[in-house]
Write a protein that holds these residues in place. Structure first.
Motif, mmCIF file in Angstrom:
data_model
loop_
_atom_site.group_PDB
_atom_site.id
_atom_site.type_symbol
_atom_site.label_atom_id
_atom_site.label_comp_id
_atom_site.label_asym_id
_atom_site.label_seq_id
_atom_site.Cartn_x
_atom_site.Cartn_y
_atom_site.Cartn_z
ATOM 1 N N TYR A 1 -3.831 5.933 -9.035
ATOM 2 C CA TYR A 1 -3.758 5.201 -7.772
ATOM 3 C C TYR A 1 -4.378 3.810 -7.920
ATOM 4 C CZ TYR A 1 -3.356 5.233 -2.636
ATOM 5 O OH TYR A 1 -3.010 4.984 -1.336
ATOM 6 N N ARG B 1 -12.874 4.639 -0.321
ATOM 7 C CA ARG B 1 -12.814 5.912 0.419
ATOM 8 C C ARG B 1 -11.369 6.363 0.601
ATOM 9 N NH1 ARG B 1 -13.063 7.726 6.092
ATOM 10 N NH2 ARG B 1 -14.082 9.747 6.060
ATOM 11 N N ALA B 2 -10.484 5.446 0.906
ATOM 12 C CA ALA B 2 -9.065 5.783 1.074
ATOM 13 C C ALA B 2 -8.475 6.278 -0.243
ATOM 14 C CB ALA B 2 -8.291 4.574 1.583
ATOM 15 N N LEU C 1 -9.863 9.900 -0.829
ATOM 16 C CA LEU C 1 -9.244 10.889 0.055
ATOM 17 C C LEU C 1 -7.772 11.101 -0.283
ATOM 18 C CD1 LEU C 1 -10.889 9.936 3.468
ATOM 19 C CD2 LEU C 1 -11.395 11.907 2.013
ATOM 20 N N SER C 2 -7.061 10.028 -0.562
ATOM 21 C CA SER C 2 -5.651 10.149 -0.934
ATOM 22 C C SER C 2 -5.495 10.905 -2.247
ATOM 23 C CB SER C 2 -5.007 8.772 -1.053
ATOM 24 O OG SER C 2 -4.949 8.145 0.200
ATOM 25 N N TYR D 1 -5.847 14.528 -1.593
ATOM 26 C CA TYR D 1 -4.656 15.043 -0.902
ATOM 27 C C TYR D 1 -3.476 15.179 -1.858
ATOM 28 C CZ TYR D 1 -0.728 15.380 2.269
ATOM 29 O OH TYR D 1 0.415 15.801 2.902
ATOM 30 N N LYS E 1 -6.651 9.656 -8.955
ATOM 31 C CA LYS E 1 -7.430 8.483 -8.540
ATOM 32 C C LYS E 1 -7.244 7.335 -9.529
ATOM 33 C CE LYS E 1 -12.026 7.135 -7.014
ATOM 34 N NZ LYS E 1 -13.389 7.600 -6.733
ATOM 35 N N ILE F 1 0.847 -1.196 0.000
ATOM 36 C CA ILE F 1 0.000 0.000 0.000
ATOM 37 C C ILE F 1 0.882 1.245 0.000
ATOM 38 C CG2 ILE F 1 -1.635 1.350 1.375
ATOM 39 C CD1 ILE F 1 -2.833 -1.405 2.236
ATOM 40 N N LEU G 1 -7.391 -1.645 -2.349
ATOM 41 C CA LEU G 1 -7.516 -0.423 -1.570
ATOM 42 C C LEU G 1 -8.981 -0.087 -1.380
ATOM 43 C CD1 LEU G 1 -4.774 1.720 -3.321
ATOM 44 C CD2 LEU G 1 -4.592 0.513 -1.145
ATOM 45 N N ASP G 2 -9.298 0.432 -0.226
ATOM 46 C CA ASP G 2 -10.639 0.891 0.088
ATOM 47 C C ASP G 2 -10.967 2.106 -0.784
ATOM 48 O OD1 ASP G 2 -12.110 3.025 2.174
ATOM 49 O OD2 ASP G 2 -12.958 1.008 2.106
ATOM 50 N N TRP H 1 1.137 4.155 -2.897
ATOM 51 C CA TRP H 1 0.925 5.552 -2.535
ATOM 52 C C TRP H 1 2.125 6.398 -2.943
ATOM 53 C CZ3 TRP H 1 2.972 9.482 0.362
ATOM 54 C CH2 TRP H 1 2.126 10.553 0.620
#
Length: 74
Positions: free
Chosen positions: A44, A58-59, A62-63, A66, A41, A21, A55-56, A25
């Motif tokens: 990712y 939502r994660a 949000l990532s 960011y 996204k 993970i 990967l979730d 990232w």
């Protein structure tokens, strides 16, 4: 003894997943910093597939916000 071996194997699996993970990232953060969140996204999600990690959603969202909205490496 078998229980300890199983616990150690489970812990090793968790650590391995965490490293994957983190790798996904870092790959995206270093390449797509300040890009539009939608582009981040997609990158990712592609990186997660390459790193063979789930990967979730939502994660990822949000990532992506960011990474895309910051000057992380400046």
């Amino acid at each position: 003894m078998e229980h300890n071996e199983r616990a150690a194997a489970d812990l090793l699996h968790v650590v391995e997943q965490a490293l994957k993970i983190r790798g996904a990232w870092e790959e995206v953060a270093t390449t797509y910093c300040c890009h539009p969140p939608e582009e981040v996204k997609a990158a990712y999600q592609a990186a997660a597939e390459r790193w063979n990690v789930q990967l979730d959603e939502r994660a990822v969202t949000l990532s992506s916000l960011y990474i895309g909205g910051s000057s992380y490496w400046e």
